[in-house]
Scaffold this motif. Structure first.
Motif, PDB file in Angstrom:
ATOM      1  N   ILE A 134      -5.227   4.194   4.079  1.00 50.50           N
ATOM      2  CA  ILE A 134      -6.194   4.811   3.162  1.00 50.50           C
ATOM      3  C   ILE A 134      -6.029   4.135   1.813  1.00 50.50           C
ATOM      4  CG2 ILE A 134      -6.934   6.943   2.050  1.00 50.50           C
ATOM      5  CD1 ILE A 134      -5.665   8.454   4.394  1.00 50.50           C
ATOM      6  N   GLU A 135      -7.102   3.538   1.326  1.00 51.31           N
ATOM      7  CA  GLU A 135      -7.086   2.854   0.027  1.00 51.31           C
ATOM      8  C   GLU A 135      -7.959   3.635  -0.938  1.00 51.31           C
ATOM      9  OE1 GLU A 135      -8.636  -0.841   1.444  1.00 51.31           O
ATOM     10  OE2 GLU A 135      -6.640  -1.744   1.496  1.00 51.31           O
ATOM     11  N   LEU A 136      -7.435   3.907  -2.116  1.00 51.88           N
ATOM     12  CA  LEU A 136      -8.158   4.663  -3.133  1.00 51.88           C
ATOM     13  C   LEU A 136      -8.446   3.732  -4.302  1.00 51.88           C
ATOM     14  CD1 LEU A 136      -6.027   7.903  -2.940  1.00 51.88           C
ATOM     15  CD2 LEU A 136      -8.174   7.420  -1.800  1.00 51.88           C
ATOM     16  N   TYR A 137      -9.725   3.491  -4.546  1.00 49.98           N
ATOM     17  CA  TYR A 137     -10.159   2.564  -5.580  1.00 49.98           C
ATOM     18  C   TYR A 137     -10.655   3.310  -6.819  1.00 49.98           C
ATOM     19  CZ  TYR A 137      -9.909  -1.241  -2.230  1.00 49.98           C
ATOM     20  OH  TYR A 137      -9.468  -2.170  -1.334  1.00 49.98           O
ATOM     21  N   ARG A 138     -10.632   2.625  -7.933  1.00 50.28           N
ATOM     22  CA  ARG A 138     -11.048   3.164  -9.231  1.00 50.28           C
ATOM     23  C   ARG A 138     -12.540   3.492  -9.233  1.00 50.28           C
ATOM     24  NH1 ARG A 138     -10.500  -1.258 -13.555  1.00 50.28           N
ATOM     25  NH2 ARG A 138     -12.366  -1.955 -12.522  1.00 50.28           N
ATOM     26  N   THR A 139     -12.896   4.574  -9.950  1.00 52.23           N
ATOM     27  CA  THR A 139     -14.294   4.923 -10.197  1.00 52.23           C
ATOM     28  C   THR A 139     -14.485   5.075 -11.701  1.00 52.23           C
ATOM     29  OG1 THR A 139     -13.883   7.295 -10.034  1.00 52.23           O
ATOM     30  CG2 THR A 139     -14.502   6.173  -8.006  1.00 52.23           C
ATOM     31  N   THR A 140     -15.658   5.541 -12.098  1.00 51.80           N
ATOM     32  CA  THR A 140     -15.915   5.737 -13.528  1.00 51.80           C
ATOM     33  C   THR A 140     -15.163   6.936 -14.081  1.00 51.80           C
ATOM     34  OG1 THR A 140     -17.891   7.003 -12.958  1.00 51.80           O
ATOM     35  CG2 THR A 140     -18.186   4.662 -13.444  1.00 51.80           C
ATOM     36  N   ARG A 141     -14.724   7.838 -13.216  1.00 47.82           N
ATOM     37  CA  ARG A 141     -13.913   8.988 -13.639  1.00 47.82           C
ATOM     38  C   ARG A 141     -12.457   8.716 -13.324  1.00 47.82           C
ATOM     39  NH1 ARG A 141     -16.204  14.754 -13.361  1.00 47.82           N
ATOM     40  NH2 ARG A 141     -13.978  15.044 -13.175  1.00 47.82           N
ATOM     41  N   ILE A 142     -11.576   9.133 -14.216  1.00 44.33           N
ATOM     42  CA  ILE A 142     -10.148   8.854 -14.036  1.00 44.33           C
ATOM     43  C   ILE A 142      -9.533   9.700 -12.929  1.00 44.33           C
ATOM     44  CG2 ILE A 142      -9.294  10.500 -15.728  1.00 44.33           C
ATOM     45  CD1 ILE A 142      -7.342   8.231 -16.602  1.00 44.33           C
TER      46      ILE A 142
ATOM     47  N   GLU B  30      -6.115  -0.376 -19.153  1.00 43.15           N
ATOM     48  CA  GLU B  30      -7.136  -0.547 -18.117  1.00 43.15           C
ATOM     49  C   GLU B  30      -6.520  -0.266 -16.751  1.00 43.15           C
ATOM     50  OE1 GLU B  30     -10.863  -1.208 -16.631  1.00 43.15           O
ATOM     51  OE2 GLU B  30     -10.283  -1.199 -18.731  1.00 43.15           O
ATOM     52  N   LEU B  31      -7.171   0.580 -15.974  1.00 38.13           N
ATOM     53  CA  LEU B  31      -6.662   0.922 -14.652  1.00 38.13           C
ATOM     54  C   LEU B  31      -6.983  -0.188 -13.660  1.00 38.13           C
ATOM     55  CD1 LEU B  31      -7.742   4.664 -14.481  1.00 38.13           C
ATOM     56  CD2 LEU B  31      -5.458   3.765 -14.863  1.00 38.13           C
ATOM     57  N   PRO B  32      -6.086  -0.441 -12.697  1.00 34.75           N
ATOM     58  CA  PRO B  32      -6.371  -1.473 -11.686  1.00 34.75           C
ATOM     59  C   PRO B  32      -7.480  -1.014 -10.745  1.00 34.75           C
ATOM     60  CG  PRO B  32      -4.342  -0.330 -11.157  1.00 34.75           C
ATOM     61  CD  PRO B  32      -4.776   0.173 -12.502  1.00 34.75           C
ATOM     62  N   GLU B  33      -8.118  -1.970 -10.105  1.00 30.42           N
ATOM     63  CA  GLU B  33      -9.201  -1.663  -9.179  1.00 30.42           C
ATOM     64  C   GLU B  33      -8.690  -0.822  -8.004  1.00 30.42           C
ATOM     65  OE1 GLU B  33     -13.038  -1.464  -7.906  1.00 30.42           O
ATOM     66  OE2 GLU B  33     -12.356  -2.361  -9.777  1.00 30.42           O
ATOM     67  N   LEU B  34      -7.597  -1.250  -7.382  1.00 31.00           N
ATOM     68  CA  LEU B  34      -6.969  -0.498  -6.299  1.00 31.00           C
ATOM     69  C   LEU B  34      -5.876   0.365  -6.912  1.00 31.00           C
ATOM     70  CD1 LEU B  34      -6.578   0.109  -3.290  1.00 31.00           C
ATOM     71  CD2 LEU B  34      -5.014  -1.844  -3.205  1.00 31.00           C
ATOM     72  N   ARG B  35      -6.058   1.683  -6.863  1.00 32.55           N
ATOM     73  CA  ARG B  35      -5.130   2.576  -7.555  1.00 32.55           C
ATOM     74  C   ARG B  35      -4.035   3.123  -6.665  1.00 32.55           C
ATOM     75  NH1 ARG B  35      -7.741   6.717 -11.153  1.00 32.55           N
ATOM     76  NH2 ARG B  35      -5.573   7.002 -11.664  1.00 32.55           N
ATOM     77  N   ARG B  36      -4.332   3.472  -5.405  1.00 32.96           N
ATOM     78  CA  ARG B  36      -3.331   4.029  -4.502  1.00 32.96           C
ATOM     79  C   ARG B  36      -3.597   3.571  -3.081  1.00 32.96           C
ATOM     80  NH1 ARG B  36      -2.607  10.306  -6.536  1.00 32.96           N
ATOM     81  NH2 ARG B  36      -1.840   9.742  -8.571  1.00 32.96           N
ATOM     82  N   VAL B  37      -2.526   3.444  -2.308  1.00 31.57           N
ATOM     83  CA  VAL B  37      -2.614   3.112  -0.887  1.00 31.57           C
ATOM     84  C   VAL B  37      -1.725   4.097  -0.135  1.00 31.57           C
ATOM     85  CG1 VAL B  37      -2.155   1.392   0.893  1.00 31.57           C
ATOM     86  CG2 VAL B  37      -3.040   0.676  -1.319  1.00 31.57           C
TER      87      VAL B  37
ATOM     88  N   ASN C 208     -12.797   6.100  -4.926  1.00 33.01           N
ATOM     89  CA  ASN C 208     -13.596   5.725  -3.774  1.00 33.01           C
ATOM     90  C   ASN C 208     -12.594   5.516  -2.643  1.00 33.01           C
ATOM     91  OD1 ASN C 208     -16.045   5.765  -5.092  1.00 33.01           O
ATOM     92  ND2 ASN C 208     -15.920   3.632  -5.692  1.00 33.01           N
ATOM     93  N   ALA C 209     -12.694   6.305  -1.595  1.00 36.38           N
ATOM     94  CA  ALA C 209     -11.705   6.285  -0.520  1.00 36.38           C
ATOM     95  C   ALA C 209     -12.209   5.443   0.654  1.00 36.38           C
ATOM     96  CB  ALA C 209     -11.402   7.706  -0.063  1.00 36.38           C
ATOM     97  N   TRP C 210     -11.385   4.502   1.066  1.00 31.73           N
ATOM     98  CA  TRP C 210     -11.659   3.650   2.217  1.00 31.73           C
ATOM     99  C   TRP C 210     -10.577   3.907   3.252  1.00 31.73           C
ATOM    100  CZ3 TRP C 210     -15.478  -0.328   2.462  1.00 31.73           C
ATOM    101  CH2 TRP C 210     -16.276  -0.408   1.321  1.00 31.73           C
ATOM    102  N   VAL C 211     -10.974   4.170   4.502  1.00 32.67           N
ATOM    103  CA  VAL C 211     -10.025   4.402   5.591  1.00 32.67           C
ATOM    104  C   VAL C 211     -10.217   3.296   6.612  1.00 32.67           C
ATOM    105  CG1 VAL C 211      -9.292   5.980   7.395  1.00 32.67           C
ATOM    106  CG2 VAL C 211     -10.084   6.883   5.208  1.00 32.67           C
ATOM    107  N   ASN C 212      -9.155   2.555   6.856  1.00 33.92           N
ATOM    108  CA  ASN C 212      -9.164   1.435   7.807  1.00 33.92           C
ATOM    109  C   ASN C 212     -10.312   0.465   7.539  1.00 33.92           C
ATOM    110  OD1 ASN C 212      -6.919   2.498   9.069  1.00 33.92           O
ATOM    111  ND2 ASN C 212      -8.138   3.664  10.535  1.00 33.92           N
ATOM    112  N   GLY C 213     -10.581   0.183   6.292  1.00 34.21           N
ATOM    113  CA  GLY C 213     -11.593  -0.801   5.914  1.00 34.21           C
ATOM    114  C   GLY C 213     -13.016  -0.290   5.853  1.00 34.21           C
ATOM    115  N   LYS C 214     -13.241   1.008   6.083  1.00 33.03           N
ATOM    116  CA  LYS C 214     -14.591   1.581   6.032  1.00 33.03           C
ATOM    117  C   LYS C 214     -14.635   2.652   4.951  1.00 33.03           C
ATOM    118  CE  LYS C 214     -15.540   0.830  10.907  1.00 33.03           C
ATOM    119  NZ  LYS C 214     -15.872   1.464  12.178  1.00 33.03           N
ATOM    120  N   LEU C 215     -15.755   2.695   4.230  1.00 36.72           N
ATOM    121  CA  LEU C 215     -15.905   3.695   3.175  1.00 36.72           C
ATOM    122  C   LEU C 215     -15.930   5.084   3.785  1.00 36.72           C
ATOM    123  CD1 LEU C 215     -16.371   4.287   0.161  1.00 36.72           C
ATOM    124  CD2 LEU C 215     -18.813   4.177   0.627  1.00 36.72           C
TER     125      LEU C 215
END
Length: 104
Positions: A60-68, A37-44, A72-79
């Motif tokens: 930049i935070e990269l979160y898990r999606t339904t595709r491997i 199972e992949l973690p929710e937060l995959r890369r920072v 979902n990219a968040w920059v400075n706390g905003k999508l």
């Protein structure tokens, strides 16, 4: 139907035996039932910009999606983007931080 030469027939027999051995090895091998199972937060990605004199840090935070292969990219706390690939993230990073002219 064409005749098969002895050499060609031996080659076919060898390849059939090798295929059977590979199939048996595949069936007997140990394979996990599910991928981990992949973690929710995959890369920072942390970027510290020193060009202005005072350091500015971007996160930049990269979160898990339904595709491997998407995030979902968040920059400075905003999508920033939904379901964006790694190469598109790097492209956006390259465009957001252009080269500066040397003032020396």
């Amino acid at each position: 139907m064409y005749r098969r030469s002895r050499k060609y027939q031996q080659q076919i027999t060898r390849s059939a035996k090798a295929k059977a051995r590979r199939e048996i090895a595949r069936e007997e091998g140990h394979h996990p039932d599910y991928p981990p199972e992949l973690p929710e937060l995959r890369r920072v990605i942390l970027i510290t910009d020193y060009d202005t004199g005072t350091p500015i840090t971007h996160k930049i935070e990269l979160y898990r999606t339904t595709r491997i292969d998407c995030y979902n990219a968040w920059v400075n706390g905003k999508l920033w983007k939904k379901r964006i690939g790694w190469s598109r993230v790097l492209e956006g990073l390259r465009k957001a931080l252009p080269r500066l002219q040397n003032m020396d």
